[in-house]
Design an enzyme around this catalytic site. Structure first.
Site, PDB file in Angstrom:
ATOM      1  N   HIS A 293      28.780 -37.795   7.111  1.00  0.00           N
ATOM      2  CA  HIS A 293      28.882 -38.486   5.829  1.00  0.00           C
ATOM      3  C   HIS A 293      29.789 -37.747   4.851  1.00  0.00           C
ATOM      4  O   HIS A 293      29.673 -37.937   3.640  1.00  0.00           O
ATOM      5  CB  HIS A 293      27.486 -38.682   5.226  1.00  0.00           C
ATOM      6  CG  HIS A 293      26.617 -39.598   6.031  1.00  0.00           C
ATOM      7  ND1 HIS A 293      26.743 -40.980   5.994  1.00  0.00           N
ATOM      8  CD2 HIS A 293      25.632 -39.331   6.926  1.00  0.00           C
ATOM      9  CE1 HIS A 293      25.863 -41.522   6.816  1.00  0.00           C
ATOM     10  NE2 HIS A 293      25.168 -40.539   7.394  1.00  0.00           N
TER      11      HIS A 293
ATOM     12  N   CYS B 100       0.818  -1.203   0.000  1.00  0.00           N
ATOM     13  CA  CYS B 100       0.000   0.000   0.000  1.00  0.00           C
ATOM     14  C   CYS B 100       0.856   1.260   0.000  1.00  0.00           C
ATOM     15  O   CYS B 100       2.018   1.249   0.381  1.00  0.00           O
ATOM     16  CB  CYS B 100      -0.907   0.013   1.229  1.00  0.00           C
ATOM     17  SG  CYS B 100      -1.962  -1.431   1.378  1.00  0.00           S
TER      18      CYS B 100
ATOM     19  N   LYS C 293      19.729  -9.172 -11.038  1.00  0.00           N
ATOM     20  CA  LYS C 293      18.514  -9.361 -10.252  1.00  0.00           C
ATOM     21  C   LYS C 293      17.607 -10.425 -10.856  1.00  0.00           C
ATOM     22  O   LYS C 293      17.023 -11.233 -10.148  1.00  0.00           O
ATOM     23  CB  LYS C 293      17.768  -8.032 -10.143  1.00  0.00           C
ATOM     24  CG  LYS C 293      16.567  -8.072  -9.217  1.00  0.00           C
ATOM     25  CD  LYS C 293      16.991  -8.366  -7.787  1.00  0.00           C
ATOM     26  CE  LYS C 293      15.816  -8.489  -6.859  1.00  0.00           C
ATOM     27  NZ  LYS C 293      16.217  -9.013  -5.538  1.00  0.00           N
TER      28      LYS C 293
ATOM     29  N   TRP D 246      -3.974  -2.749  -1.618  1.00  0.00           N
ATOM     30  CA  TRP D 246      -4.178  -4.118  -2.087  1.00  0.00           C
ATOM     31  C   TRP D 246      -5.347  -4.701  -1.313  1.00  0.00           C
ATOM     32  O   TRP D 246      -5.426  -4.541  -0.099  1.00  0.00           O
ATOM     33  CB  TRP D 246      -2.951  -4.981  -1.798  1.00  0.00           C
ATOM     34  CG  TRP D 246      -1.923  -5.016  -2.868  1.00  0.00           C
ATOM     35  CD1 TRP D 246      -0.686  -4.456  -2.834  1.00  0.00           C
ATOM     36  CD2 TRP D 246      -2.012  -5.682  -4.139  1.00  0.00           C
ATOM     37  NE1 TRP D 246      -0.008  -4.706  -3.993  1.00  0.00           N
ATOM     38  CE2 TRP D 246      -0.795  -5.458  -4.810  1.00  0.00           C
ATOM     39  CE3 TRP D 246      -3.010  -6.427  -4.776  1.00  0.00           C
ATOM     40  CZ2 TRP D 246      -0.546  -5.965  -6.086  1.00  0.00           C
ATOM     41  CZ3 TRP D 246      -2.764  -6.931  -6.041  1.00  0.00           C
ATOM     42  CH2 TRP D 246      -1.540  -6.699  -6.673  1.00  0.00           C
TER      43      TRP D 246
ATOM     44  N   GLU E 160      19.995 -21.535   2.157  1.00  0.00           N
ATOM     45  CA  GLU E 160      19.742 -20.137   1.797  1.00  0.00           C
ATOM     46  C   GLU E 160      20.727 -19.195   2.500  1.00  0.00           C
ATOM     47  O   GLU E 160      21.217 -18.234   1.899  1.00  0.00           O
ATOM     48  CB  GLU E 160      18.300 -19.772   2.151  1.00  0.00           C
ATOM     49  CG  GLU E 160      17.967 -18.297   2.126  1.00  0.00           C
ATOM     50  CD  GLU E 160      18.131 -17.626   0.774  1.00  0.00           C
ATOM     51  OE1 GLU E 160      18.044 -16.392   0.725  1.00  0.00           O
ATOM     52  OE2 GLU E 160      18.362 -18.322  -0.240  1.00  0.00           O
TER      53      GLU E 160
ATOM     54  N   GLU F  55      26.852 -14.908  -2.082  1.00  0.00           N
ATOM     55  CA  GLU F  55      26.452 -13.893  -3.058  1.00  0.00           C
ATOM     56  C   GLU F  55      27.110 -12.543  -2.797  1.00  0.00           C
ATOM     57  O   GLU F  55      27.565 -11.878  -3.734  1.00  0.00           O
ATOM     58  CB  GLU F  55      24.930 -13.710  -3.028  1.00  0.00           C
ATOM     59  CG  GLU F  55      24.142 -14.806  -3.715  1.00  0.00           C
ATOM     60  CD  GLU F  55      22.656 -14.540  -3.631  1.00  0.00           C
ATOM     61  OE1 GLU F  55      21.981 -14.638  -4.668  1.00  0.00           O
ATOM     62  OE2 GLU F  55      22.151 -14.238  -2.530  1.00  0.00           O
TER      63      GLU F  55
ATOM     64  N   ARG G 180       3.942   0.039  -6.342  1.00  0.00           N
ATOM     65  CA  ARG G 180       3.754  -0.860  -5.204  1.00  0.00           C
ATOM     66  C   ARG G 180       2.637  -1.867  -5.450  1.00  0.00           C
ATOM     67  O   ARG G 180       2.564  -2.879  -4.760  1.00  0.00           O
ATOM     68  CB  ARG G 180       3.410  -0.038  -3.945  1.00  0.00           C
ATOM     69  CG  ARG G 180       4.570   0.805  -3.453  1.00  0.00           C
ATOM     70  CD  ARG G 180       4.106   1.823  -2.420  1.00  0.00           C
ATOM     71  NE  ARG G 180       5.248   2.438  -1.784  1.00  0.00           N
ATOM     72  CZ  ARG G 180       5.642   2.207  -0.535  1.00  0.00           C
ATOM     73  NH1 ARG G 180       4.958   1.376   0.217  1.00  0.00           N
ATOM     74  NH2 ARG G 180       6.697   2.792  -0.029  1.00  0.00           N
TER      75      ARG G 180
ATOM     76  N   ASN H  68      -0.883   1.549   6.228  1.00  0.00           N
ATOM     77  CA  ASN H  68      -0.103   0.464   5.632  1.00  0.00           C
ATOM     78  C   ASN H  68       0.254  -0.520   6.739  1.00  0.00           C
ATOM     79  O   ASN H  68       0.538  -0.104   7.862  1.00  0.00           O
ATOM     80  CB  ASN H  68       1.204   0.973   5.023  1.00  0.00           C
ATOM     81  CG  ASN H  68       0.980   1.838   3.813  1.00  0.00           C
ATOM     82  OD1 ASN H  68      -0.121   1.952   3.309  1.00  0.00           O
ATOM     83  ND2 ASN H  68       2.048   2.451   3.346  1.00  0.00           N
ATOM     84  N   GLY H  69       0.298  -1.807   6.424  1.00  0.00           N
ATOM     85  CA  GLY H  69       0.703  -2.798   7.415  1.00  0.00           C
ATOM     86  C   GLY H  69      -0.460  -3.647   7.863  1.00  0.00           C
ATOM     87  O   GLY H  69      -1.438  -3.857   7.138  1.00  0.00           O
TER      88      GLY H  69
ATOM     89  N   LYS I 131      23.312 -16.638   0.626  1.00  0.00           N
ATOM     90  CA  LYS I 131      23.404 -15.203   0.893  1.00  0.00           C
ATOM     91  C   LYS I 131      24.856 -14.798   1.155  1.00  0.00           C
ATOM     92  O   LYS I 131      25.325 -13.767   0.662  1.00  0.00           O
ATOM     93  CB  LYS I 131      22.540 -14.820   2.098  1.00  0.00           C
ATOM     94  CG  LYS I 131      21.080 -14.754   1.800  1.00  0.00           C
ATOM     95  CD  LYS I 131      20.746 -13.546   0.930  1.00  0.00           C
ATOM     96  CE  LYS I 131      19.484 -13.790   0.154  1.00  0.00           C
ATOM     97  NZ  LYS I 131      19.592 -14.749  -0.940  1.00  0.00           N
TER      98      LYS I 131
END
Length: 607
Positions: free
Chosen positions: A502, A2, A602, A74, A479, A486, A27, A98-99, A483
Site C-alpha cells: 500500500h 536488589c 533521557k 524488592w 521500536e 536514535e 536500585r 539477585n535474580g 532504535k
C-alpha cells in the site's frame, strides 16, 4: 533491583555492610538484612522497610564478626516481611541472591519430599537448602557450590557465607552482575563498583557463568566449566554518585545485557511462583468493572503500549484505545465512564504524559501508571502503581526499561483476563509458566550478540532501512526502527508487513535493507509472503526468526538472526533483544555517540 555486598575484613564489618547497602539504595528495595560469622557461628539481622529500620535493629542487637554479607530486596515472592528478607539461612550457610531461580518450584518440592522445611515464600531459599544438603553430605563449600550451580535455571548473582569458614565467601553469577573488590588483607563482593567505591578502587567483573572463592589473601575465579580463570583487575574510579558501566563499552550495551536480570526482578513482583498466579499491587477500585482502556505514552513506551493493546484485547477482551501523549488532549477524546487510563513512562516525569494523565483524571478515569521511578509525579498520582524494576537506565535509547514495561503489561493483561473471567485457572498457570521462562529466553537471545555484531557493517552504509512485522511484531518493528534512528542517525521506518503493497514497497531497491521480524507461528506464512515481495524487487532481507522459521525462509537472505522458539506471549520481549543489538552495533560501526545521541535527552520534561 536488589543489591548485594559482601566483606571479608580485619575488624567487625556490620557497619560497613550497612554503608554499602546505602550506596545501593538507588536500585530500590523494601526490606534489607545482613549476616555475619563470628567465632564460626552464623548470625543475621533483617528488617522490613528502609535501611534505617535495619540500623535500629542492629543498635538493639549488634552483630560482631569480620566477615559478612548484606542485601536490599524488592518484595517479589511474598510480601516485604522479615521472613522473606535476605539473607536466607540454614544451619550451615547464609546467602543473598539477585535474580530469579526459574525452576525453584520443582526444586522446592524435591527438597520438601526429602524432609526440608522452608521459612519463606522466596525462590532464593531453595539454593540455601541445596548447598546445605551438599555440606551435610561431607562436601567442602567449593564442592557444594560446584554441585549446585548447574541445577539452577534462570538469572542470578549469589554471595554465600559458610558456618565455621571465617575466611571464605563464595560468589557466583549468571545473567546478573557481580563484582569482586580487592583490598589490603580484605576482599569484597558487590552488585557493582558503586557498592564498593569507598572500600576499594581495584575491582574485577565476573563474567557470565563465573564463580569465585574470596578469601582475605586472594581470590580464585572459575568459569562455568569449573576451570580456573583470571579476570582483569581494573581501577573503577567511581564515586558513590556514579553508575558504573562495568566491562561494557557503553551504558546501552550494559543495559541490553542486564535485561534477563531486570525482567526477572520485575516479573517476581507480579507472579506468585508457588501458586502459579498473577498478582497486582493493591488498588482502591474494581479492575473487573473496567469497560475500556486508554493507553497513553511517548516514544518507546508508546510501542510497549501498542504491544499491550494486542494482549488486552486478545486475553481480556477489553477494547483499547492508544494515543501518543503529545496528541491525546488536543483531539478531545471521548472517555467512557468506568474506563481505565493507563500511562507508561520510564521516568514518570515526561511532561506530555503527565499532562495527559491529569486530563484523564479530570475526565473521571481511573489511573494506572507503569513507571520505573516509584517516587515520580505520575506514580504519586496513580490509583494503581505498577513499577518496573529496571534500575537506573543511563543510555538515552531505552532498552531494559522497554522490556520491563512489556513484562508488567503482560502480567496486567493476564490478571485482567482472570478477573474478567476470560481465561481459566489452567490458562493462567500456563501464562505464568511462559512469563517465568522469559529471563532464560532473553539469555538465549543475547548469546547471538557476536553474530549480530559481525553483520552490522552490512547495514551501516544504508541511508534507509525498513522493518516489517505482523501482530505484536508490528509495534516491535516500529521500536526497532526508532532504535536505529536514535543512535545511528539512519532513516528507518517500521511497518505492518501487510501494508507494504500500500505504498512503502515503492522504496525498495538493492540499497534498502529490510529487517523482518517473523517468529514461526500462525502469522509466519503471511509475513514471509510480504518478504518475498520485497525480495522480488531487489530488497536485501535480514530475517529474524527461530530455527523453524529460518529453515523455511532463510535461504537467500542478506543475513539471518536466530532466536529461541518461544510462546507468542513472550516473543515481543525476546525479539526486542536483536533489534536493540542491531541498532547498537550499527551505531558503533558508524562511530556515533551511542549513549548520548545528538538532540536527545533521557527524559522529556517540557511539552
Amino acid at each position: 533491583m536488589c543489591g548485594i555486598i559482601g566483606i571479608i575484613g580485619k575488624t567487625d564489618v556490620a557497619d560497613a555492610l550497612v554503608d554499602g547497602l546505602r550506596r545501593l539504595e538507588y536500585r530500590g528495595y523494601d526490606s534489607a538484612g545482613i549476616a555475619t560469622l563470628e567465632d564460626g557461628a552464623l548470625d543475621r539481622r533483617r528488617a522490613e522497610g528502609k535501611l534505617n529500620n535495619l540500623a535500629k535493629v542492629l543498635v538493639d542487637q549488634p552483630l560482631g564478626g569480620a566477615i559478612g554479607i548484606a542485601h536490599t530486596r524488592w518484595a517479589t515472592h511474598g510480601a516485604p516481611t522479615t521472613s522473606n528478607a535476605h539473607p536466607h539461612a540454614t544451619d550451615h550457610v547464609a546467602l543473598v541472591h539477585n535474580g530469579i531461580i526459574e525452576n525453584f518450584k520443582e526444586l522446592r518440592e524435591e527438597l520438601q519430599a526429602r524432609g526440608r522445611s522452608f521459612t519463606s515464600e522466596t525462590d532464593t531459599e531453595v539454593v540455601a537448602h541445596l548447598v546445605s544438603e551438599q555440606i551435610e553430605a561431607g562436601q567442602t563449600p567449593e564442592e557444594a557450590v560446584k554441585a549446585v550451580l548447574p541445577r539452577l535455571r534462570g538469572a542470578f548473582a549469589l554471595a554465600i557465607l559458610f558456618k565455621n569458614h571465617d575466611d571464605m565467601l563464595i560468589g557466583a553469577r549468571l545473567g546478573s552482575p557481580l563484582v569482586v573488590g580487592y583490598g589490603d588483607g580484605e576482599n569484597y563482593l558487590g552488585s557493582d563498583a558503586l557498592a564498593l567505591a569507598p572500600l576499594t578502587q581495584k575491582i574485577a567483573y565476573l563474567e557470565e557463568g563465573d564463580w569465585a572463592v574470596v578469601k582475605r589473601d586472594g581470590v580464585a575465579v572459575f568459569d562455568k566449566d569449573n576451570n580456573p580463570v583470571t579476570r582483569e583487575i581494573t581501577t573503577s574510579g567511581v564515586s558513590a554518585a556514579a553508575v558504573e558501566k562495568g566491562n561494557y563499552r557503553h551504558y546501552m550495551q550494559k543495559e541490553i545485557f542486564e535485561q534477563p536480570t531486570v525482567v526477572a526482578q520485575t516479573l517476581r513482583s507480579y507472579l506468585r511462583g508457588v501458586e502459579q498466579q498473577v498478582a497486582l499491587p493493591q488498588m482502591d477500585f474494581d479492575l473487573s468493572a473496567i469497560k475500556r482502556i486508554t493507553i497513553v505514552a511517548c516514544g518507546t513506551s508508546f510501542y510497549a503500549g501498542m504491544v499491550a493493546k494486542y494482549w488486552f484485547e486478545q486475553f481480556a477482551r477489553v477494547p483499547v484505545d492508544i494515543d501518543v501523549a503529545s496528541e491525546f488532549r488536543y483531539r478531545e477524546p471521548v472517555m467512557e465512564e468506568g474506563g481505565l487510563a493507563l500511562f507508561i513512562s520510564q521516568s514518570g516525569e515526561t511532561a506530555d504524559t503527565l499532562a495527559a494523565l491529569r486530563h484523564a483524571r479530570a475526565e473521571g478515569q481511573k489511573i494506572a501508571v507503569v513507571v520505573n521511578v516509584p517516587t515520580s509525579s505520575m506514580a504519586r498520582e496513580a490509583d494503581l502503581l505498577l513499577p518496573t524494576h529496571a534500575g537506573p537506565e543511563i543510555g538515552v535509547a531505552s532498552t531494559k526499561a522497554f522490556s520491563c514495561q512489556l513484562a508488567v503489561l503482560a502480567a496486567l493483561a493476564a490478571h485482567l483476563a482472570v478477573v474478567k473471567g476470560r481465561i481459566s485457572r489452567d490458562e493462567e498457570r500456563d501464562i505464568v509458566a511462559q512469563l517465568t521462562e522469559t529471563p532464560a529466553a532473553l539469555n538465549a537471545a543475547l548469546a547471538h550478540d557476536g553474530e549480530i555484531e559481525k553483520m552490522a557493517p552490512l547495514i551501516a552504509p544504508a541511508r534507509d532501512v525498513l522493518y516489517l512485522g505482523r501482530g505484536p511484531d508490528y509495534p516491535l518493528a516500529m521500536e526497532g526502527a526508532l532504535k536505529l534512528k536514535e543512535i545511528s542517525y539512519i532513516h528507518a521506518e517500521g511497518y505492518a508487513a501487510g501494508e507494504m503493497k500500500h505504498g512503502p514497497i515503492a522504496l525498495i531497491d538493492e540499497n534498502v535493507p529490510v529487517i523482518v521480524l517473523a517468529p514461526s507461528g500462525p502469522l509466519f506464512e503471511k509475513t514471509v509472503s510480504n518478504m518475498q515481495e520485497v525480495r522480488a524487487r531487489g530488497g536485501k532481507i535480514v530475517l529474524i526468526s527461530d530455527a523453524e522459521g529460518l529453515n523455511h525462509a532463510g535461504e537467500g537472505c542478506l543475513a539471518t538472526i536466530e532466536m529461541p522458539k518461544v510462546h507468542p506471549l513472550i516473543a515481543p520481549l525476546v525479539y526486542a533483544v536483536p533489534v536493540q543489538l542491531l541498532a547498537y552495533h550499527v551505531a558503533v560501526a558508524k562511530g556515533t555517540d551511542v549513549d548520548q545521541p545528538r538532540n536527545l535527552a533521557k527524559s522529556v520534561t517540557v511539552e
